[in-house]
Design a protein around this motif. Structure first.
Motif, mmCIF file in Angstrom:
data_model
loop_
_atom_site.group_PDB
_atom_site.id
_atom_site.type_symbol
_atom_site.label_atom_id
_atom_site.label_comp_id
_atom_site.label_asym_id
_atom_site.label_seq_id
_atom_site.Cartn_x
_atom_site.Cartn_y
_atom_site.Cartn_z
ATOM 1 N N LEU A 1 0.878 -1.165 0.000
ATOM 2 C CA LEU A 1 0.000 0.000 0.000
ATOM 3 C C LEU A 1 0.913 1.212 0.000
ATOM 4 N N VAL A 2 0.767 2.083 -1.000
ATOM 5 C CA VAL A 2 1.703 3.200 -1.149
ATOM 6 C C VAL A 2 0.970 4.467 -1.576
ATOM 7 N N GLN A 3 1.612 5.592 -1.310
ATOM 8 C CA GLN A 3 1.314 6.850 -1.981
ATOM 9 C C GLN A 3 2.491 7.135 -2.912
ATOM 10 N N TYR A 4 2.204 7.698 -4.081
ATOM 11 C CA TYR A 4 3.316 7.984 -4.989
ATOM 12 C C TYR A 4 2.936 9.107 -5.948
ATOM 13 N N ARG A 5 3.970 9.740 -6.466
ATOM 14 C CA ARG A 5 3.810 10.719 -7.558
ATOM 15 C C ARG A 5 4.911 10.464 -8.562
ATOM 16 N N GLY A 6 4.566 10.482 -9.854
ATOM 17 C CA GLY A 6 5.540 10.280 -10.913
ATOM 18 C C GLY A 6 5.563 11.461 -11.869
ATOM 19 N N VAL A 7 6.776 11.924 -12.196
ATOM 20 C CA VAL A 7 6.929 13.029 -13.155
ATOM 21 C C VAL A 7 7.974 12.637 -14.197
ATOM 22 N N LEU A 8 7.932 13.330 -15.323
ATOM 23 C CA LEU A 8 8.913 13.117 -16.382
ATOM 24 C C LEU A 8 10.183 13.903 -16.074
ATOM 25 N N TRP A 9 11.328 13.271 -16.293
ATOM 26 C CA TRP A 9 12.607 13.968 -16.079
ATOM 27 C C TRP A 9 12.729 15.169 -17.010
ATOM 28 N N ASP A 10 12.274 15.037 -18.243
ATOM 29 C CA ASP A 10 12.514 16.074 -19.252
ATOM 30 C C ASP A 10 11.912 17.420 -18.863
ATOM 31 N N ASP A 11 10.692 17.430 -18.334
ATOM 32 C CA ASP A 11 10.043 18.721 -18.065
ATOM 33 C C ASP A 11 9.302 18.763 -16.731
ATOM 34 N N GLY A 12 9.403 17.710 -15.934
ATOM 35 C CA GLY A 12 8.758 17.702 -14.626
ATOM 36 C C GLY A 12 7.255 17.511 -14.648
ATOM 37 N N THR A 13 6.692 17.173 -15.813
ATOM 38 C CA THR A 13 5.249 16.989 -15.928
ATOM 39 C C THR A 13 4.801 15.742 -15.171
ATOM 40 N N GLU A 14 3.761 15.884 -14.361
ATOM 41 C CA GLU A 14 3.202 14.717 -13.672
ATOM 42 C C GLU A 14 2.460 13.832 -14.673
ATOM 43 N N PHE A 15 2.715 12.523 -14.601
ATOM 44 C CA PHE A 15 2.006 11.593 -15.465
ATOM 45 C C PHE A 15 1.135 10.615 -14.677
ATOM 46 N N ASP A 16 1.380 10.495 -13.364
ATOM 47 C CA ASP A 16 0.576 9.584 -12.555
ATOM 48 C C ASP A 16 0.793 9.941 -11.092
ATOM 49 N N SER A 17 -0.270 9.811 -10.276
ATOM 50 C CA SER A 17 -0.136 10.180 -8.873
ATOM 51 C C SER A 17 -1.318 9.662 -8.071
ATOM 52 N N SER A 18 -1.025 8.900 -7.033
ATOM 53 C CA SER A 18 -2.089 8.509 -6.109
ATOM 54 C C SER A 18 -2.594 9.726 -5.342
ATOM 55 N N TRP A 19 -1.701 10.683 -5.079
ATOM 56 C CA TRP A 19 -2.101 11.899 -4.385
ATOM 57 C C TRP A 19 -3.159 12.641 -5.175
ATOM 58 N N SER A 20 -2.992 12.733 -6.475
ATOM 59 C CA SER A 20 -3.959 13.437 -7.307
ATOM 60 C C SER A 20 -5.286 12.701 -7.372
ATOM 61 N N ARG A 21 -5.255 11.373 -7.256
ATOM 62 C CA ARG A 21 -6.499 10.590 -7.261
ATOM 63 C C ARG A 21 -7.193 10.611 -5.918
ATOM 64 N N GLY A 22 -6.483 10.977 -4.862
ATOM 65 C CA GLY A 22 -7.110 11.095 -3.556
ATOM 66 C C GLY A 22 -7.160 9.824 -2.754
ATOM 67 N N ALA A 23 -6.391 8.808 -3.144
ATOM 68 C CA ALA A 23 -6.387 7.548 -2.392
ATOM 69 C C ALA A 23 -5.083 6.822 -2.645
ATOM 70 N N PRO A 24 -4.527 6.135 -1.635
ATOM 71 C CA PRO A 24 -3.323 5.336 -1.875
ATOM 72 C C PRO A 24 -3.585 4.205 -2.847
ATOM 73 N N ALA A 25 -2.519 3.638 -3.359
ATOM 74 C CA ALA A 25 -2.610 2.561 -4.342
ATOM 75 C C ALA A 25 -2.088 1.264 -3.741
ATOM 76 N N SER A 26 -2.571 0.160 -4.282
ATOM 77 C CA SER A 26 -2.146 -1.160 -3.829
ATOM 78 C C SER A 26 -1.808 -2.014 -5.040
ATOM 79 N N PHE A 27 -0.660 -2.678 -5.007
ATOM 80 C CA PHE A 27 -0.242 -3.527 -6.118
ATOM 81 C C PHE A 27 0.878 -4.445 -5.655
ATOM 82 N N VAL A 28 1.197 -5.431 -6.478
ATOM 83 C CA VAL A 28 2.254 -6.395 -6.185
ATOM 84 C C VAL A 28 3.561 -5.889 -6.787
ATOM 85 N N THR A 29 4.644 -6.021 -6.042
ATOM 86 C CA THR A 29 5.901 -5.382 -6.444
ATOM 87 C C THR A 29 6.440 -5.888 -7.773
ATOM 88 N N ASN A 30 6.185 -7.150 -8.107
ATOM 89 C CA ASN A 30 6.743 -7.678 -9.353
ATOM 90 C C ASN A 30 5.804 -7.505 -10.541
#
Length: 314
Positions: free
Chosen positions: A227-256
């Motif tokens: 169970l995690v919170q995360y934010r992902g941005v592009l190195w090139d311009d810092g644009t956010e492409f995905d974020s649990s914070w923006s969705r308003g709820a943590p995410a759950s997934f299997v590490t592999n």
């Protein structure tokens, strides 16, 4: 027989219940968001069935429940065995709990989970959920008996003994670590959501990791469900492409079941940690565009590790 967490059960639980976390896809998915409500009013009433269950055992260990079988469970009932002295659970909280389950027709124990670290992920509690109706607005440290019926008569009801063990913070709770020169910088708002600033330099060609906060919880093992919170941005311009914070709820997934670079930011880390990871294309999506991620992109994630469930418990 294994047990599925109550949050995924209907109140008319079948006799065969399975602890099977949802399989994560190639990208993280948000956890379901509950509806706010009055948990105190939502708690199932106490009754003859739930009161007929005798519970023995110390706090923090799997209890033993005994009752005269069969128990005829026609409606959900819930009785408080021990009242805890911790914080009161509120709708929308992610509740850590442990449970023992018993077949109402035979009195036999089906299983017990959550009394060892890494066995159950916290679950979001809502007034309309089975977890909410079983726990109500219980305080941390509370132990309850919950008796849940079957609607179609094809399976016996289930008697649960549940312990409320904690309320999970929705941001990393670890100790701040010294920043590393040359890495993207991170600023947190009052809720813990990160703002990521990428340096004006060439992107690295290998995965780079930085621990921003060091947690003291259990280690994330290969194949864990997290169970995690995360934010992902592009190195090139810092644009956010995905974020649990923006969705308003943590995410759950299997590490592999995520890209290798993201996987490296999780496995071997400890719960409560916040990790920054720079993922070059070879450890991300390569030369394939993926939604808002252009082909050949280097990715930057900040990940708060809130909880983990080991593969054996899944």
């Amino acid at each position: 027989m294994r047990i599925r967490p109550l949050v995924t059960l209907s109140l008319v639980a079948a006799a065969t219940v399975v602890l099977a976390g949802c399989a994560g896809g190639s990208q993280p998915e948000a956890s379901p968001s509950g509806t706010a409500g009055d948990l105190c009013a939502a708690a199932a009433p106490s009754g003859d069935v739930s009161e007929a269950v005798t519970v023995e055992g110390d706090e923090g260990a799997a209890p033993t429940a005994t009752f005269e079988a069969p128990l005829e469970i026609t409606e959900a009932q819930r009785t408080v065995v021990t009242e805890g002295s911790g914080d009161e659970v509120a709708a929308g909280d992610y509740v850590s709990y442990a449970l023992s389950a018993y077949d109402a027709s035979t009195g036999e124990q089906i299983g017990a989970l959550g009394y060892t670290e890494g066995e159950l992920l916290p679950q979001e509690i809502a007034a309309e959920s089975p977890l909410g109706q079983s726990l109500g607005c219980a305080t941390v440290g509370t132990r309850v008996v919950a008796a849940l019926p079957s609607t179609d008569g094809s399976s016996p009801g289930i008697v649960y003994v549940m312990d409320v063990t904690g309320i999970t913070p929705l941001q990393a709770s670890g100790t701040d670590q010294a920043p590393v020169d040359g890495f993207p910088t991170v600023e947190l708002d009052d809720d813990g959501a990160p703002t990521i600033t990428v340096p004006d330099t060439e992107a690295p060609t290998e995965v780079q990791l930085e621990t921003l906060k060091l947690g003291d919880g259990p280690e994330v093992l290969p194949g864990d469900k997290v169970l995690v919170q995360y934010r992902g941005v592009l190195w090139d311009d810092g644009t956010e492409f995905d974020s649990s914070w923006s969705r308003g709820a943590p995410a759950s997934f299997v590490t592999n079941e995520v890209v290798p670079g993201f996987q490296q930011a999780l496995e071997g880390q400890t719960v409560g940690s916040q990790v920054l990871v720079v993922v070059p294309p070879a450890a991300g999506y390569g030369d394939t565009a993926q939604g808002a991620i252009p082909a050949g992109s280097t990715l930057v994630f900040v990940v708060d590790i809130l909880a983990t469930q080991h593969p054996a418990a899944q």
